[in-house]
Write an enzyme that holds these catalytic residues in place. Structure first.
Site, PDB file in Angstrom:
ATOM      1  N   HIS A 169       3.611   6.553   3.881  1.00 23.41           N
ATOM      2  CA  HIS A 169       3.853   5.351   4.677  1.00 23.41           C
ATOM      3  C   HIS A 169       5.314   5.222   5.097  1.00 23.41           C
ATOM      4  O   HIS A 169       5.882   4.126   5.057  1.00 23.41           O
ATOM      5  CB  HIS A 169       3.471   4.098   3.876  1.00 23.41           C
ATOM      6  CG  HIS A 169       2.036   4.002   3.515  1.00 23.41           C
ATOM      7  ND1 HIS A 169       1.569   3.140   2.529  1.00 23.41           N
ATOM      8  CD2 HIS A 169       0.943   4.633   3.994  1.00 23.41           C
ATOM      9  CE1 HIS A 169       0.261   3.261   2.418  1.00 23.41           C
ATOM     10  NE2 HIS A 169      -0.144   4.162   3.297  1.00 23.41           N
ATOM     11  N   HIS A 222      -0.554  -1.042   4.132  1.00 18.96           N
ATOM     12  CA  HIS A 222      -0.517   0.330   4.629  1.00 18.96           C
ATOM     13  C   HIS A 222      -0.100   0.297   6.096  1.00 18.96           C
ATOM     14  O   HIS A 222      -0.374  -0.663   6.827  1.00 18.96           O
ATOM     15  CB  HIS A 222      -1.877   0.979   4.441  1.00 18.96           C
ATOM     16  CG  HIS A 222      -2.290   1.063   3.003  1.00 18.96           C
ATOM     17  ND1 HIS A 222      -2.723   2.230   2.415  1.00 18.96           N
ATOM     18  CD2 HIS A 222      -2.321   0.123   2.027  1.00 18.96           C
ATOM     19  CE1 HIS A 222      -2.997   2.012   1.133  1.00 18.96           C
ATOM     20  NE2 HIS A 222      -2.760   0.731   0.881  1.00 18.96           N
TER      21      HIS A 222
END
Length: 631
Positions: free
Chosen positions: A565, A609
């Site tokens: 991420h 996310h």
């Protein structure tokens, strides 16, 4: 006898120039044939029809494999990177039929890449041809370990290889972006229309009743990229929900995508009809890829962006993109008549900027690179979510472990998925998410506000990680979703084909290791709830011996990896700020003709996310670009 079906494909299939004998599984999946039954033959006919249909689409589509096959070298917009952001831009900017767009992707086409289409196979995509296969520098906070750093190397970018989680983040994440940039357009309230433009909430693969599993009022059914709930029931689902009812710590949250994330929710994923919905399958889907003003060149690296030979005022203008297939191959140039848009991601975008002479002047000069623009923050401020998988042995065998332990079963389930898109392969590896905060942050609070989480638990009906040869498990993945640590992307050499130095700086700040430690303790409390008494047996591996804070720290530093991420390396800041790399409209500071649209522009990592936030950024960026050019 099991064997892949072979067919002769038409010439020029998808992107090739000659007729080929190919395995069907390379293009539409493979079917395990035990007998030539009528149903099997019907399925084979359907698959061949699909192949022919894809072939017809490929002829109309402007997908090119070589520079020489392009229809020209000048386009209104040249977009670098066919991932989440790049594909949104390619779609939205070509809504105007008079606007020409060239989309450049370093990887191959996603068409026919079976493992990227099957949701459950998302864990099998790292260290493959669909991954850049990056490795970090040795991490002091991880006992000196270097770890893999997956990034998508295929059309669709990381949306083609990620875990498919759809989490927007907290409303405070976006309000902080608005405050930092001085642009209220980045606020949660003002981004709602872009959330809805992106999202197409669809029924799950099994069409089960989803009442009480999400809040329809905070979702859209008119967008482009699909989002859905799980399409196959798991053994642990009822126990998880019961735990949220009996244990106040794990209170139920009807929909984590409401902007209020704290609590336990059903996971939402980017899946349509049991198949991955990536930016390539959605924004470059059949109804869009055929636009005559959209051109996609694959398998081609961008080495640099170059300044224009024509100067406009006192600002340097960039209008040329340098391309090559390999470091030894000839370099080619394409021209952007309006803008170059870098959407190569948090690693790729700063890598290109630095190789182009945009970055810290002293560091560039030391490598022999001519510095066109001194922007020292290029490549700085790298942030990622540290991730750790913990597992417990369980009674019974109704976990998904056998899919990874038994090749025959895996093949049978793949055959079912291929024919009817049903069964356990229609889902990713987790079913529920829990977000929480520390009660009293000891080292300051890096989160966006009091309604934003510090850590996450992802609950899985099976082992998370390298699956043991036998045994049944429950896995809980813990993440620090508001980390303090920061890292960087730097050049190793002046060769654009050399991978950059990726230093995420994992666990360098005390807050991050403390938060991960508290997240593991929270996971232990979860599995100690009465609902699990007759099911969970004991911890797996080193977790069982991590009985003190010092031992937990060692367990964490020995096991933490990336959530994939990364954000922040080309951060946006206020218009007149002396820090940052791009303005709130995402134009690179100090030059003309160059804009960045991808996760690298986010100055703080969102607490969810990153897939959904990047889609949202790209949708708004599309409108900013249209407004700038009165499109």
């Amino acid at each position: 006898m099991k064997s892949p079906l072979h067919v002769i494909l038409p010439g020029n299939f998808i992107r090739g120039r000659y007729a080929k004998v190919c395995h069907v599984h390379r293009f539409v999946g493979y079917l395990v044939l035990n007998s030539p039954s009528e149903s099997s033959l019907s399925t084979i006919r359907d698959m061949i029809i699909t192949i022919i249909a894809l072939h017809i689409v490929s002829i109309a589509a402007r997908i090119y494999e070589t520079f020489e096959s392009l229809p020209g070298t000048k386009f209104d917009f040249v977009i670098v990177g066919g991932g989440a952001a790049g594909n949104v831009l390619a779609n939205r900017l070509t809504e105007n039929p008079s606007t020409t767009v060239l989309l450049l992707e370093a990887g191959d086409t996603n068409i026919g890449a079976l493992s990227t289409a099957v949701p459950f196979f998302c864990t099998r995509l790292s260290n493959t041809l669909y991954d850049w296969n990056y490795t970090t520098t040795p991490q002091a906070g991880l006992h000196g370990r270097s770890i893999g750093f997956p990034r998508g190397h295929v059309l669709g970018g990381s949306t083609s290889i990620n875990g498919l989680f759809y989490t927007r983040g907290s409303f405070e994440d976006y309000d902080r972006y608005a405050n930092v940039t001085g642009d209220d357009g980045w606020s949660w309230k003002n981004l709602q229309k872009y959330i809805r433009k992106n999202e197409d909430f669809v029924p799950p693969a099994d069409n089960h009743n989803t009442d009480g599993q999400y809040n329809p009022s905070v979702h859209s059914t008119n967008g482009i990229n699909a989002v859905s709930l799980a399409g196959y029931p798991q053994e642990i689902d009822k126990r998880i929900i019961q735990t949220s009812r009996s244990q106040p710590e794990f209170h139920f949250n009807l929909d984590l995508n409401s902007g209020m994330m704290l609590g336990l929710s059903w996971l939402q994923t980017t899946i349509r009809n049991g198949k991955r919905s990536s930016s390539a399958t959605s924004y470059l889907g059949p109804m869009f890829i055929v636009r005559p003003n959209l051109h996609v060149l694959i398998n081609t690296r961008v080495t640099r962006v170059l300044p224009s030979e024509m100067e406009v005022g006192d600002r340097l203008t960039f209008d040329a993109v340098e391309l090559a297939v390999t470091s030894e191959a000839p370099r080619h140039i394409v021209i952007a008549k309006r803008e170059i848009i870098l959407s190569a991601g948090t690693v790729g975008t700063p890598h290109i900027l630095l190789n182009s002479g945009i970055g810290d002047e002293a560091e560039l000069t030391a490598l022999g690179i001519t510095a066109f623009l001194h922007l020292p923050d290029v490549g700085r401020n790298l942030s990622d979510h540290p991730r750790l998988a913990s597992n417990w042995f369980v009674r019974g065998n109704l976990t998904f472990d056998m899919i990874n332990q038994n090749l025959t079963l895996s093949d049978e389930l793949l055959s079912r998925w291929t024919t009817v898109q049903q069964g356990p392969l229609v889902d990713t590896f987790a079913s529920h998410l829990y977000f929480s905060r520390l009660s009293i942050p000891l080292y300051g609070d890096p989160s966006a506000g009091p309604n934003s989480p510090h850590y996450e638990l992802a609950l899985s009906n099976g082992f998370v990680g390298s699956v043991p040869a036998e045994g049944n498990f429950i896995g809980i993945t813990t993440r620090v979703v508001s980390p303090m640590s920061r890292g960087s992307i730097r050049l190793k050499t002046s060769d654009p084909f050399d991978s950059p130095l990726i230093d995420p700086g994992y666990l360098e700040e005390d807050f991050d290791i403390l938060t991960m430690r508290e997240a593991i303790k929270s996971a232990r409390r979860f599995v100690a709830a009465p609902e699990w008494k007759d099911y969970i047996l004991e911890p797996f591996g080193a977790l069982a011996k991590a009985t003190t804070d010092d031992l937990l720290n060692d367990y964490i530093q020995s096991g933490v990896g990336t959530s994939a991420h990364p954000v922040g390396t080309v951060s946006m800041s206020a218009k007149n700020a002396r820090y940052g790399v791009v303005d709130p409209d995402l134009r690179v500071k100090g030059v003309s003709g160059l804009r960045v649209v991808d996760a690298s522009v986010l100055p703080f990592i969102p607490s969810g996310h990153t897939q959904a936030p990047v889609y949202i950024v790209a949708e708004r960026a599309s409108d900013l670009i249209k407004e700038a050019w009165k499109m």
